[in-house]
Design an enzyme around this catalytic site. Structure first.
Site, PDB file in Angstrom:
ATOM      1  N   LYS A 109       0.837  -1.209   0.000  1.00 18.67           N
ATOM      2  CA  LYS A 109       0.000   0.000   0.000  1.00 18.67           C
ATOM      3  C   LYS A 109       0.866   1.251   0.000  1.00 18.67           C
ATOM      4  O   LYS A 109       0.549   2.226  -0.683  1.00 18.67           O
ATOM      5  CB  LYS A 109      -0.945   0.007   1.206  1.00 18.67           C
ATOM      6  CG  LYS A 109      -2.059  -1.026   1.072  1.00 18.67           C
ATOM      7  CD  LYS A 109      -3.115  -0.892   2.142  1.00 18.67           C
ATOM      8  CE  LYS A 109      -4.200  -1.937   1.930  1.00 18.67           C
ATOM      9  NZ  LYS A 109      -5.102  -2.088   3.075  1.00 18.67           N
ATOM     10  N   LYS A 190      -4.530 -10.720  -5.651  1.00 21.63           N
ATOM     11  CA  LYS A 190      -5.673 -10.950  -4.759  1.00 21.63           C
ATOM     12  C   LYS A 190      -6.863 -10.088  -5.180  1.00 21.63           C
ATOM     13  O   LYS A 190      -6.684  -8.935  -5.558  1.00 21.63           O
ATOM     14  CB  LYS A 190      -5.222 -10.574  -3.339  1.00 21.63           C
ATOM     15  CG  LYS A 190      -6.217 -10.804  -2.246  1.00 21.63           C
ATOM     16  CD  LYS A 190      -5.730 -10.210  -0.936  1.00 21.63           C
ATOM     17  CE  LYS A 190      -5.896  -8.709  -0.920  1.00 21.63           C
ATOM     18  NZ  LYS A 190      -5.635  -8.062   0.361  1.00 21.63           N
ATOM     19  N   LYS A 193     -10.887  -4.590  -3.267  1.00 21.52           N
ATOM     20  CA  LYS A 193     -11.626  -3.393  -3.662  1.00 21.52           C
ATOM     21  C   LYS A 193     -10.696  -2.305  -4.160  1.00 21.52           C
ATOM     22  O   LYS A 193     -11.019  -1.554  -5.057  1.00 21.52           O
ATOM     23  CB  LYS A 193     -12.411  -2.844  -2.464  1.00 21.52           C
ATOM     24  CG  LYS A 193     -13.687  -3.593  -2.208  1.00 21.52           C
ATOM     25  CD  LYS A 193     -14.283  -3.220  -0.875  1.00 21.52           C
ATOM     26  CE  LYS A 193     -13.757  -4.116   0.213  1.00 21.52           C
ATOM     27  NZ  LYS A 193     -14.545  -4.158   1.425  1.00 21.52           N
TER      28      LYS A 193
END
Ligand code: TYM
Length: 321
Positions: A109, A190, A193
């Protein structure tokens, strides 16, 4: 069995959340199970305040629609129980910068954005607190959270060694199949969202026609042999796992029954539509009564406080506060 798990209210739940986590929560629910909508965690990324508030209520409704029963287990919102934030600080003074900066999710991230928030780094400490506050024995999660569970165990053991036996050391339990549902368009990634392409993931409120389209268009390979093989056939294996996790078969067993990708996809689409349609219908009914959802959350928070309060005070006292 004391259980706790959590989900971020970051939009409509997808089939990865459902198969990897929430379905396990439903079958494991008991009076000692705590399930938490982790709104504090959602603050690590930019989200409009009104949207966060709305999505928190949506998420409660999805959990009920999926089969959690507030008469059986405790369902609550993380920020309603202030001990989570308080415990976070105590544990930030136990965890190390080195171990947090090695977390895969943090590295992924952080690499996608400039000037990321400190909370993105310390997020697994907040999560450890969520778990340890309830003397949790088992944490049902998708595969991507297992590393955070290992960190939670390290933090609990270090705390116990340094300050005396305080925390139960929990174990993370991943679902036997579909613990890591992959993106339909990029089966090496994966399903998520935050990085999905439009056709890459199925939301629990997708129309039947959308579910059908996404599964029929799911990326597979071209050699046309139906075989369960993650390394050589990730796209197909993802579909086989999903199939098996709905029917209770093994993925290899499902593969044996098919010779053509198209037939497998058609049947899988039907299975997914049959499973998700009633959940979406219940969601719409439950979501219509927001007052009832708020009452339920208040009741859940009270039950959670009764357990988390004494544990927080023990930990704080052990550290010398
Ligand atoms: P979150 O909100 O990203 O996801 C909720 C749950 O869904 C699982 N999951 C998946 N499982 C299989 N395949 C996928 N593609 C997939 N995507 C998500 C996740 O593993 C998770 O179990 N940090 C957690 C929330 C959290 C938590 C906790 C969990 C906060 N405190 C305490 C357990 C205990 C998270 O962001 O999950």
């Amino acid at each position: 069995m004391r259980i706790l798990s959590g989900i971020q209210p970051s939009g409509t739940m997808h089939i990865g959340n459902y198969l990897g986590a929430v379905r396990q929560w439903v079958s494991a629910q008991n009076p000692e199970a705590f399930y938490c909508v982790v709104d504090l965690h959602a603050l690590t990324l930019q989200i409009e305040p009104e949207r966060l508030r709305d999505q928190t209520v949506d998420c409660l409704a999805w959990l009920l629609a999926a089969g959690l029963d507030p008469e059986v287990c405790t369902i609550f919102v993380q920020s309603h129980v202030p001990y989570h934030s308080q415990m976070n600080w105590l544990l930030e003074c136990v965890a190390t910068y080195g171990e947090l900066s090695r977390m895969t999710q943090f590295k992924e991230k952080a690499s996608r954005q400039e000037g990321y928030r400190v909370g993105l780094l310390t997020y697994p400490v907040l999560m450890a607190g969520d778990i340890l506050l309830y003397s949790t024995e088992e944490v049902p999660v998708g595969d991507d959270q297992i590393q955070h569970l290992e960190l939670t165990r390290d933090i609990a053991e270090r705390f116990n060694n340094r300050y005396g036996e305080t925390f139960v050391v929990p174990v993370g339990v991943a679902a036997p199949t579909s613990a890591r549902v992959m993106d339909f368009q990029d089966p090496t990634r994966k399903m998520s969202k935050s990085v999905a392409s439009a056709l890459g993931l199925i939301y629990l409120n997708d129309e039947a026609s959308e579910i059908d389209k996404k599964i029929m268009k799911a990326v597979t390979d071209t050699d046309n042999e139906v075989r369960f093989d993650w390394e050589k056939k990730p796209g197909l294996s993802n579909l086989l796992e999903m199939f098996a996790s709905f029917t209770g078969e093994t993925p290899a067993g499902v593969a044996e029954r098919y010779t053509r990708y198209g037939d497998l996809k058609k049947d899988l689409a039907e299975i997914v539509i049959d499973a998700l349609t009633p959940i979406a219908r219940r969601y719409r009914e439950i979501r219509a009564d927001e007052g009832e959802l708020r009452t339920l959350a208040a009741h859940g928070a009270q039950k959670a406080m009764d357990v988390a309060g004494p544990l927080y005070r023990r930990a704080a006292t052990a550290m010398g506060l």
